[in-house]
Design a protein around this motif. Structure first.
Motif, PDB file in Angstrom:
ATOM      1  N   MET A 289     -17.561  66.580 -88.351  1.00 52.40           N
ATOM      2  CA  MET A 289     -17.049  68.161 -88.124  1.00 52.40           C
ATOM      3  C   MET A 289     -17.414  68.722 -86.829  1.00 52.40           C
ATOM      4  N   GLY A 290     -18.432  68.038 -86.205  1.00 54.33           N
ATOM      5  CA  GLY A 290     -18.768  68.590 -84.938  1.00 54.33           C
ATOM      6  C   GLY A 290     -19.698  69.924 -85.098  1.00 54.33           C
ATOM      7  N   LEU A 291     -20.571  69.746 -86.249  1.00 57.29           N
ATOM      8  CA  LEU A 291     -21.204  71.247 -86.485  1.00 57.29           C
ATOM      9  C   LEU A 291     -22.623  70.800 -86.575  1.00 57.29           C
ATOM     10  N   THR A 292     -23.391  71.227 -85.530  1.00 53.17           N
ATOM     11  CA  THR A 292     -24.762  71.008 -85.406  1.00 53.17           C
ATOM     12  C   THR A 292     -25.835  71.940 -86.065  1.00 53.17           C
ATOM     13  N   ASN A 293     -25.406  73.020 -86.603  1.00 49.98           N
ATOM     14  CA  ASN A 293     -26.164  73.881 -87.012  1.00 49.98           C
ATOM     15  C   ASN A 293     -26.204  73.751 -88.778  1.00 49.98           C
ATOM     16  N   VAL A 294     -27.120  72.884 -89.117  1.00 51.26           N
ATOM     17  CA  VAL A 294     -27.181  72.092 -90.523  1.00 51.26           C
ATOM     18  C   VAL A 294     -27.511  73.387 -91.423  1.00 51.26           C
ATOM     19  N   LYS A 295     -28.613  74.281 -90.844  1.00 47.31           N
ATOM     20  CA  LYS A 295     -29.114  75.472 -91.845  1.00 47.31           C
ATOM     21  C   LYS A 295     -28.033  76.326 -92.241  1.00 47.31           C
ATOM     22  N   THR A 296     -27.317  76.672 -91.159  1.00 44.70           N
ATOM     23  CA  THR A 296     -25.896  77.564 -91.865  1.00 44.70           C
ATOM     24  C   THR A 296     -24.970  76.861 -92.552  1.00 44.70           C
ATOM     25  N   TYR A 297     -24.625  75.454 -92.274  1.00 47.89           N
ATOM     26  CA  TYR A 297     -23.319  74.938 -92.954  1.00 47.89           C
ATOM     27  C   TYR A 297     -23.649  74.048 -93.880  1.00 47.89           C
ATOM     28  N   LEU A 298     -24.779  73.596 -94.076  1.00 48.07           N
ATOM     29  CA  LEU A 298     -24.931  72.534 -95.107  1.00 48.07           C
ATOM     30  C   LEU A 298     -24.653  72.891 -96.586  1.00 48.07           C
ATOM     31  N   ALA A 299     -25.651  74.128 -96.883  1.00 46.07           N
ATOM     32  CA  ALA A 299     -25.471  74.572 -98.331  1.00 46.07           C
ATOM     33  C   ALA A 299     -23.758  75.029 -98.654  1.00 46.07           C
ATOM     34  N   PRO A 300     -23.147  75.793 -97.767  1.00 48.25           N
ATOM     35  CA  PRO A 300     -21.881  76.165 -98.250  1.00 48.25           C
ATOM     36  C   PRO A 300     -20.969  74.711 -98.247  1.00 48.25           C
TER      37      PRO A 300
END
Ligand SMILES: Nc1ncnc2c1ncn2[C@@H]1O[C@H](COP(=O)(O)OP(=O)(O)OP(=O)(O)O)[C@@H](O)[C@H]1O
Ligand SMILES: [Mg+2]
Length: 482
Positions: A244-255
């Motif tokens: 998905m091109g998202l590097t901010n794991v902290k923000t996006y992984l849980a949702p």
């Protein structure tokens, strides 16, 4: 034999100095006749012109000054060896005599001591020994079992030489998978335009259209390729974030995990499209970003219900190109990680044939500093692949930037011109048997000449790379028309 000079000064066991009466080039082969062992093969490692003209006199010379200058040509040679009664290469254990004659080595002696074979069943013909008509054939079993590196500065001829190697592997029906970040290798299907050089090297032009298949995660940019897809179900949410091109794991992984769990509860055979719809229902900036990026992944069609099957991806005796042209670097790493892991796991279980995995731009996929998603699996293949018949070929323009443990596991090195001092240092440290003279020569190799070490040979060889039977796909782009 043509005499070229005589040995003088202190004579060592591995090398000696000689005064030259005939011009000989650095790297040329010489012969000295030893009382005990007959002709011994030697190689000129260094050359120097000595004169009686000192700095003071040179500075005082007038333009018309014709005063004769006494000069002599001196060389340093290293002893390559002779074949003993059992066919083993040995180095004499007693130094040559000062004053001994030195000859230009004749081809039968060179071929015998170097162990050059013609048209062997297991040989990959990569070119001719420089300044000779002798073929250099690399032992294919050694290449695949003991890994290969191809090293040169940019534009040094790596992809061209790799193309030569792949042609040979295809002729011998060796299965190959090629990670092709620039989409250069599709031209293996097309025969080269025949010219005079092909005749000199005894090469027939030929295309390998029937043995080359191409896959790409982006078929809109690479229309000659079939779509490469992965199974959504076996994609870890962290890897999905990379797609998905998202590097901010902290923000996006849980949702993201939450969305997947919710969807899977009602529909175990969910698709990316189902995830898109679920994300759409969410509120807030995070849900919005997830929705937008999942839509993007849905459009790429990279993640399907099943993914490209292994039997389609790897075909015995064929080359599979993984064309990554235009694919984002972190997605490239993930694709390489998934492919390399699948190949290694299935090779262990003998579900696919022994194969040769080529990684172009290997410094990006197994970097010495930092890490790439695929570093670990590539390091594993470098250290353990040989046990399972999975050969690795690492191609790089930055020998200093590729993981040292990967580079040092490559037992065959194909080195073209390298000028960067850090890269030269990395090469000198990872290769046995390179003399200082050879390291110096690597800096000035002309395009089309490679230094070959390993590949079944006991000593490094300078090789004039044979012309391609197929078209070379990595031509430089013309900026201004001629
Ligand atoms: N053996 C050879 N004979 C003739 N031409 C060659 C040979 N090797 C390389 N070339 C020419 O040199 C140019 C650069 O070669 P190549 O594309 O293989 O370089 P490279 O090392 O892969 O460069 P890059 O690091 O940019 O990928 C090409 O245009 C190619 O045609
Ligand atoms: Mg290249």
């Amino acid at each position: 034999m043509e005499e070229v000079g005589r040995i003088f000064g202190d004579v060592g066991l591995g090398q000696f100095q000689l005064s030259l009466a005939q011009p000989v080039e650095r790297g040329d082969y010489l012969a000295v006749v030893d009382e005990l062992h007959g002709s011994v093969l030697c190689q000129l490692d260094d050359l120097r012109r000595k004169s009686d003209l000192d700095l003071e006199h040179a500075g005082a010379m007038q333009p018309t000054d014709e005063t004769p200058i006494h000069e002599s040509l001196l060389g340093a040679a290293r002893i390559v060896g002779y074949r003993d009664g059992q066919g083993l290469v040995k180095i004499p254990t007693i130094p040559f005599r000062p004053g001994a004659h030195v000859y230009r080595a004749e081809e039968p002696l060179i071929a015998d001591v170097l162990g050059l074979k013609h048209h062997s069943n297991t040989g990959a013909y990569v070119g001719l020994l420089r300044n000779h008509e002798l073929r250099i054939e690399l032992d294919i079993n050694q290449l695949v079992q003991r890994h290969v590196s191809v090293l040169a500065k940019t534009g040094g001829g790596k992809s061209y030489l790799l193309g030569v190697l792949i042609e040979e592997l295809l002729r011998h029906r060796v299965t190959c998978v090629i990670i092709d970040p620039h989409g250069e290798y599709g031209s293996l299907r097309v025969p080269a335009e025949k010219n005079g050089v092909h005749a000199k090297f005894g090469v027939e032009v030929q295309g390998f259209a029937r043995q080359v298949q191409e896959y790409s995660p982006d078929v809109s940019l690479n229309p000659s390729a079939k779509p490469l897809t992965f199974s959504l179900r076996s994609t870890d949410p962290r890897d999905l974030l990379i797609f998905m091109g998202l590097t901010n794991v902290k923000t996006y992984l849980a949702p993201l995990k939450q969305i997947i769990e919710n969807v899977a509860l009602t529909n175990p055979d969910y698709t990316v499209h189902d995830l898109v719809r679920a994300a759409e229902a969410g509120e807030g900036a995070v849900a919005e970003t997830l929705h937008e990026r999942l839509e993007y992944v849905d459009q790429t069609k990279l993640l399907g219900p099943k993914g490209t099957s292994l039997n389609d991806l790897v075909k015995k005796g064929e080359a599979t190109l993984i064309n990554l042209r235009g694919v984002a670097p972190d997605v490239q790493e993930l694709v390489v990680a998934r492919i390399a892991t699948t190949l290694f796991e299935n090779r262990k279980k003998d579900k696919i044939p022994p194969l040769f995995l080529v990684i172009e731009e290997a410094h990006n996929f197994a970097p010495q500093q930092g890490s790439a998603t695929c570093s670990r699996i590539l390091k594993n293949i470098a250290s353990e692949g040989r046990k399972f018949g999975l050969g690795l070929c690492a191609v790089t323009q930055r020998a200093a930037r590729i993981d040292k443990s990967v580079l040092s596991q490559c037992n065959t090195q194909l080195i073209l011109q390298v000028t960067n001092p850090l890269d030269l240092k990395a090469i000198a440290q990872s290769i046995e048997g390179l003399t200082p003279g050879m390291t110096e020569m690597i800096q000035s190799l002309p395009v089309g000449v490679a230094l070959v070490t390993g590949g079944g040979y006991h000593t490094p060889l300078f090789c004039e790379v044979r012309p391609r039977a197929t078209r070379h796909g990595g031509e430089s782009v013309q900026i201004v028309a001629a």
